[in-house]
Design a protein around this motif. Sequence first.
Motif, mmCIF file in Angstrom:
data_model
loop_
_atom_site.group_PDB
_atom_site.id
_atom_site.type_symbol
_atom_site.label_atom_id
_atom_site.label_comp_id
_atom_site.label_asym_id
_atom_site.label_seq_id
_atom_site.Cartn_x
_atom_site.Cartn_y
_atom_site.Cartn_z
ATOM 1 N N GLN A 173 -2.253 3.687 11.037
ATOM 2 C CA GLN A 173 -1.629 3.066 9.871
ATOM 3 C C GLN A 173 -1.781 1.559 9.942
ATOM 4 O OE1 GLN A 173 2.457 4.343 10.227
ATOM 5 N NE2 GLN A 173 2.996 2.679 11.613
ATOM 6 N N ARG A 174 -1.658 0.930 8.778
ATOM 7 C CA ARG A 174 -1.586 -0.534 8.702
ATOM 8 C C ARG A 174 -0.641 -0.882 7.570
ATOM 9 N NH1 ARG A 174 -7.395 -2.788 6.260
ATOM 10 N NH2 ARG A 174 -6.456 -3.703 4.406
ATOM 11 N N ALA A 175 -0.019 -2.032 7.686
ATOM 12 C CA ALA A 175 0.879 -2.499 6.630
ATOM 13 C C ALA A 175 0.059 -2.769 5.375
ATOM 14 C CB ALA A 175 1.607 -3.758 7.075
ATOM 15 N N THR A 176 0.659 -2.508 4.227
ATOM 16 C CA THR A 176 -0.015 -2.762 2.959
ATOM 17 C C THR A 176 0.189 -4.218 2.556
ATOM 18 O OG1 THR A 176 1.906 -2.161 1.630
ATOM 19 C CG2 THR A 176 0.368 -0.383 2.215
ATOM 20 N N GLY A 177 -0.578 -4.650 1.597
ATOM 21 C CA GLY A 177 -0.423 -5.993 1.074
ATOM 22 C C GLY A 177 -1.728 -6.504 0.499
ATOM 23 N N PRO A 178 -1.685 -7.713 -0.034
ATOM 24 C CA PRO A 178 -2.904 -8.296 -0.599
ATOM 25 C C PRO A 178 -3.995 -8.382 0.469
ATOM 26 C CG PRO A 178 -0.977 -9.627 -1.147
ATOM 27 C CD PRO A 178 -0.538 -8.602 -0.146
ATOM 28 N N ALA A 179 -5.210 -8.108 0.056
ATOM 29 C CA ALA A 179 -6.342 -8.159 0.975
ATOM 30 C C ALA A 179 -7.609 -8.429 0.172
ATOM 31 C CB ALA A 179 -6.457 -6.847 1.748
ATOM 32 N N ARG B 41 -3.668 -1.762 -3.425
ATOM 33 C CA ARG B 41 -3.191 -0.771 -4.398
ATOM 34 C C ARG B 41 -1.897 -0.135 -3.901
ATOM 35 N NH1 ARG B 41 -5.051 2.165 -8.651
ATOM 36 N NH2 ARG B 41 -4.007 4.152 -8.971
ATOM 37 N N ALA B 42 -1.882 0.271 -2.631
ATOM 38 C CA ALA B 42 -0.692 0.908 -2.060
ATOM 39 C C ALA B 42 0.513 -0.012 -2.163
ATOM 40 C CB ALA B 42 -0.961 1.312 -0.615
ATOM 41 N N ALA B 43 0.323 -1.281 -1.859
ATOM 42 C CA ALA B 43 1.425 -2.246 -1.962
ATOM 43 C C ALA B 43 1.926 -2.353 -3.394
ATOM 44 C CB ALA B 43 0.978 -3.617 -1.447
ATOM 45 N N SER B 44 1.002 -2.361 -4.358
ATOM 46 C CA SER B 44 1.404 -2.481 -5.768
ATOM 47 C C SER B 44 2.180 -1.252 -6.233
ATOM 48 C CB SER B 44 0.182 -2.706 -6.662
ATOM 49 O OG SER B 44 -0.538 -1.510 -6.854
ATOM 50 N N PRO C 12 7.852 4.718 2.523
ATOM 51 C CA PRO C 12 6.899 4.689 1.412
ATOM 52 C C PRO C 12 5.478 4.427 1.939
ATOM 53 C CG PRO C 12 8.631 3.027 1.118
ATOM 54 C CD PRO C 12 8.839 3.664 2.440
ATOM 55 N N SER C 13 4.587 5.379 1.681
ATOM 56 C CA SER C 13 3.228 5.311 2.229
ATOM 57 C C SER C 13 2.216 5.834 1.225
ATOM 58 C CB SER C 13 3.127 6.167 3.493
ATOM 59 O OG SER C 13 4.074 5.784 4.447
ATOM 60 N N ARG C 14 0.979 5.427 1.441
ATOM 61 C CA ARG C 14 -0.172 6.021 0.770
ATOM 62 C C ARG C 14 -1.128 6.447 1.877
ATOM 63 N NH1 ARG C 14 2.983 6.132 -2.581
ATOM 64 N NH2 ARG C 14 2.844 5.526 -4.755
#
Length: 184
Positions: free
Chosen positions: A165-171, A112-115, A83-85
């Motif tokens: 790439q980088r891992a998604t998450g709150p930022a 946003r991608a994480a959500s 799963p990616s954006r």
Amino acid sequence: MIIETAKPADLEYLLAARREAAAWLRALGSDQWSRDYPAGKLLATIEAGTVFMLRDDAETAGAITVTPEAEQGLWSDDELAEPSRFVNKLTVSRDYAGRDIGGRLLNWASERAASEGAMWLRLDAWTTNERLQQYYLDHGFTHVRTVREGGAVNGGPRVSGWLAQRATGPAEHGFTDRTLRIVV
């Protein structure tokens, strides 16, 4: 600053912002974005709801595209199964240069991608623009590989195949988000 989904009326601004960025890059010695991006293709991404505008009162400070669609020929089948954006067409008005608006837009895109259930925020950058590549590395991305085969979406050979790439998450981004979210 407020981030909101682009509307078709933003098309001319986005095309002009890309020309402004191309002129700035040209002054730095880069040929990045030297070919015009097809207006119809950009309008289709606006209509798909994947282009976002950063507003500072009546001014537009920047724009970013965040999409579940990868450019063909860049990512492997195994990577596409994750799963990616995908981020592209990140632009910041020269009036807002030096304020890390681009980095904050990348942070917003990661959140946003994480959500939306994505584990990766991915991008492709200009193959010869080492300054841009370092910028992405400095903002938490890891270089995956460089793809040189294939053609560009606006004609000619592939010139934007440096993948990261980088891992998604709150930022931390500090924007008021007025966009609609895709819930997965």
